[in-house]
Every structure is written in C-alpha cells, then in structure tokens.
Design a protein around this motif. Structure first.
Motif, PDB file in Angstrom:
ATOM      1  N   PHE A  59       1.011  -1.492   0.137  1.00  0.00           N
ATOM      2  CA  PHE A  59      -0.393   0.026   0.291  1.00  0.00           C
ATOM      3  C   PHE A  59       0.704   1.253   0.416  1.00  0.00           C
ATOM      4  CE2 PHE A  59      -2.460   3.122   2.141  1.00  0.00           C
ATOM      5  CZ  PHE A  59      -3.333   3.231   1.521  1.00  0.00           C
ATOM      6  N   MET A  60       2.294   1.130   0.628  1.00  0.00           N
ATOM      7  CA  MET A  60       2.991   2.540   0.713  1.00  0.00           C
ATOM      8  C   MET A  60       3.079   2.706  -0.217  1.00  0.00           C
ATOM      9  SD  MET A  60       2.506   4.068   3.711  1.00  0.00           S
ATOM     10  CE  MET A  60       3.869   5.577   3.283  1.00  0.00           C
ATOM     11  N   THR A  61       3.732   1.650  -1.280  1.00  0.00           N
ATOM     12  CA  THR A  61       4.550   2.110  -2.504  1.00  0.00           C
ATOM     13  C   THR A  61       3.227   2.758  -3.221  1.00  0.00           C
ATOM     14  OG1 THR A  61       5.749   0.200  -1.681  1.00  0.00           O
ATOM     15  CG2 THR A  61       5.322   0.464  -4.295  1.00  0.00           C
ATOM     16  N   TRP A  62       2.302   2.471  -3.891  1.00  0.00           N
ATOM     17  CA  TRP A  62       1.349   2.934  -3.885  1.00  0.00           C
ATOM     18  C   TRP A  62       1.154   4.286  -3.453  1.00  0.00           C
ATOM     19  CZ3 TRP A  62      -4.471   3.121  -3.295  1.00  0.00           C
ATOM     20  CH2 TRP A  62      -4.959   3.937  -4.219  1.00  0.00           C
ATOM     21  N   ALA A  63       0.302   4.418  -2.354  1.00  0.00           N
ATOM     22  CA  ALA A  63       0.725   5.455  -2.135  1.00  0.00           C
ATOM     23  C   ALA A  63       1.381   7.087  -2.188  1.00  0.00           C
ATOM     24  CB  ALA A  63       0.106   5.470  -0.230  1.00  0.00           C
ATOM     25  N   CYS A  64       3.062   6.707  -1.741  1.00  0.00           N
ATOM     26  CA  CYS A  64       4.063   7.597  -1.770  1.00  0.00           C
ATOM     27  C   CYS A  64       4.129   7.378  -3.119  1.00  0.00           C
ATOM     28  CB  CYS A  64       5.098   6.420  -1.906  1.00  0.00           C
ATOM     29  SG  CYS A  64       5.129   6.621   0.339  1.00  0.00           S
ATOM     30  N   GLY A  65       3.525   6.462  -4.284  1.00  0.00           N
ATOM     31  CA  GLY A  65       4.109   7.118  -5.819  1.00  0.00           C
ATOM     32  C   GLY A  65       2.714   7.720  -6.136  1.00  0.00           C
ATOM     33  N   LEU A  66       1.721   7.818  -5.525  1.00  0.00           N
ATOM     34  CA  LEU A  66       0.325   9.123  -5.690  1.00  0.00           C
ATOM     35  C   LEU A  66       0.402  10.649  -5.114  1.00  0.00           C
ATOM     36  CD1 LEU A  66      -2.674   6.486  -5.560  1.00  0.00           C
ATOM     37  CD2 LEU A  66      -1.719   7.695  -8.013  1.00  0.00           C
ATOM     38  N   ALA A  67       1.375  10.078  -3.956  1.00  0.00           N
ATOM     39  CA  ALA A  67       1.714  11.095  -3.073  1.00  0.00           C
ATOM     40  C   ALA A  67       2.834  11.650  -4.097  1.00  0.00           C
ATOM     41  CB  ALA A  67       2.271  11.286  -1.901  1.00  0.00           C
ATOM     42  N   ARG A  68       3.818  11.571  -5.123  1.00  0.00           N
ATOM     43  CA  ARG A  68       4.770  12.299  -5.381  1.00  0.00           C
ATOM     44  C   ARG A  68       4.558  12.637  -6.537  1.00  0.00           C
ATOM     45  NH1 ARG A  68       9.469   8.674  -7.986  1.00  0.00           N
ATOM     46  NH2 ARG A  68      11.169   9.793  -7.689  1.00  0.00           N
ATOM     47  N   ASN A  69       3.087  12.233  -7.416  1.00  0.00           N
ATOM     48  CA  ASN A  69       2.712  12.901  -8.483  1.00  0.00           C
ATOM     49  C   ASN A  69       1.390  13.872  -8.250  1.00  0.00           C
ATOM     50  OD1 ASN A  69       2.960  10.693 -10.394  1.00  0.00           O
ATOM     51  ND2 ASN A  69       1.404   9.464 -10.070  1.00  0.00           N
ATOM     52  N   LEU A  92      14.463  13.310  -7.240  1.00  0.00           N
ATOM     53  CA  LEU A  92      15.588  12.748  -6.394  1.00  0.00           C
ATOM     54  C   LEU A  92      15.552  12.614  -5.650  1.00  0.00           C
ATOM     55  CD1 LEU A  92      18.656  14.387  -8.128  1.00  0.00           C
ATOM     56  CD2 LEU A  92      18.217  12.381  -8.189  1.00  0.00           C
ATOM     57  N   ILE A  93      14.816  13.160  -5.118  1.00  0.00           N
ATOM     58  CA  ILE A  93      14.420  13.593  -3.178  1.00  0.00           C
ATOM     59  C   ILE A  93      12.924  12.388  -2.941  1.00  0.00           C
ATOM     60  CG2 ILE A  93      13.693  14.801  -1.522  1.00  0.00           C
ATOM     61  CD1 ILE A  93      14.866  17.498  -2.318  1.00  0.00           C
ATOM     62  N   ALA A  94      12.228  12.894  -3.469  1.00  0.00           N
ATOM     63  CA  ALA A  94      11.586  11.170  -3.831  1.00  0.00           C
ATOM     64  C   ALA A  94      11.681   9.697  -3.906  1.00  0.00           C
ATOM     65  CB  ALA A  94      10.386  11.648  -4.392  1.00  0.00           C
ATOM     66  N   THR A  95      12.524   9.722  -4.281  1.00  0.00           N
ATOM     67  CA  THR A  95      13.187   8.250  -4.873  1.00  0.00           C
ATOM     68  C   THR A  95      14.003   8.141  -3.995  1.00  0.00           C
ATOM     69  OG1 THR A  95      13.567   8.618  -7.241  1.00  0.00           O
ATOM     70  CG2 THR A  95      14.782   6.920  -5.925  1.00  0.00           C
ATOM     71  N   GLU A  96      15.409   9.192  -3.117  1.00  0.00           N
ATOM     72  CA  GLU A  96      15.347   8.230  -2.029  1.00  0.00           C
ATOM     73  C   GLU A  96      14.899   7.895  -0.813  1.00  0.00           C
ATOM     74  OE1 GLU A  96      18.117   7.755   0.868  1.00  0.00           O
ATOM     75  OE2 GLU A  96      18.581   7.732  -1.803  1.00  0.00           O
TER      76      GLU A  96
END
Length: 175
Positions: A59-69, A92-96
């Motif tokens: 879930f956090m992977t999905w949620a962070c992807g949407l948050a990143r957008n 870069l910051i988001a990936t880290e």
C-alpha cells in the motif's frame, strides 16, 4: 470480496498511513502547510483511485507514488516560487525517500522477528520499560533488584536485538 469491503479496508490503510505519508511528503516539501495541503489532495486521490489499487503492491508504495504525483502537481502550480525544488531535484529526493521507507519497513519487520525470538521474560522487560509510564526505577522496585542491574539487563537485551536486526538486514541485502 464485495466493493464495500474493499473500500472499508482501503479506509483503514489510508488512516494507518497518514503519519508516514506526511513524512514522505515533507521530505519533498519542507513547508508543513504545503505538505499538509498535498497530503489532503493525496488522500482525495487515494480514495478516487481506490478501484485501481492492486493488493499485490504494498500500500505505501502505491500511496507514495500517488503522493509523488501530487507533489509534482503542486510544484508545477508554484513553479515561480524560488523556494520550491525543480522537478529533477524533487524526483531525486522522492526516490531516496521511497528507498528510506522501504528500508524502514525492512528494519521494522526484522525487529518484530527478533523480538519474537527473545525469551518471554526479556520481552516482558522491554514491554515494562518502553510501555506507557515504564521506568527503570519502577521495574527495579517491582522486581526487587537495583536499578543499575535492570539498566544493564536492558542494555544487553537492546544489544542482542540490534545485532539480530543487523543480521536480518544483512541476509535481506545479500539474500
């Protein structure tokens, strides 16, 4: 599973993720007010896109992807503000930040496994010490032992846990 059940499960996942999502967003947007606004937009999008959530993805992977957008959209809308990161820096910051979240998940899982391996009396000592209102002095009084002795025992348990967690993480990294 019916749609109602899926949505109620998702509501629980969204609620449980708020602190971590906010931490992730603030790693990209240092202003807490901006981060809060983006978190609210992210929550809205999580709900709107609920039917596309794949339970095989954490879930956090999905949620962070949407948050990143949502962070990207916020940055795009505020592009003229010189205090906002460029898209490349934000990426870069988001990936880290995502890597750090994954690492924290692994550490937490390892800690739980290591706690399960401790003898019951040692687990109880940790609960007594780190539970609500736990203190070494209180533990010493309850156990009829000097506070220094309790502290030394807790130190040994913490070192044992730290070593166990290191071993688990090494196995994950090299396994």
């Amino acid at each position: 599973m019916n749609d109602h059940m899926k949505y109620s499960d998702l509501v629980g996942l969204i609620a449980e993720s708020q602190a971590r999502l906010y931490a992730y967003i603030t790693s990209l947007l240092p202003d807490p007010d901006h981060a809060h606004d983006v978190l609210q937009n992210t929550n809205r999008v999580l709900w709107e896109k609920a039917e596309w959530y794949d339970r095989n993805v954490p879930f956090m992977t999905w949620a962070c992807g949407l948050a990143r957008n949502q962070v990207r959209a916020f940055l795009r809308d505020r592009k003229r503000d010189r205090h906002v990161f460029s898209d490349d820096v934000a990426d870069l910051i988001a990936t880290e930040a995502e890597r750090q979240h994954d690492r924290a998940d692994h550490r937490l899982a390892a800690l739980h496994q290591c706690l399960d391996k401790l003898p019951a009396p040692q687990r109880q000592m940790l609960r007594d010490r780190y539970g609500p209102e736990g203190s070494v002095a209180q533990m010493a009084a309850q156990r009829g032992r000097p506070a220094a002795s309790i502290s030394m025992t807790l130190g040994r348990i913490r070192r044992r846990l730290a070593e166990c967690v290191r071993r688990h993480l090494t196995e994950v990294d090299h396994g």
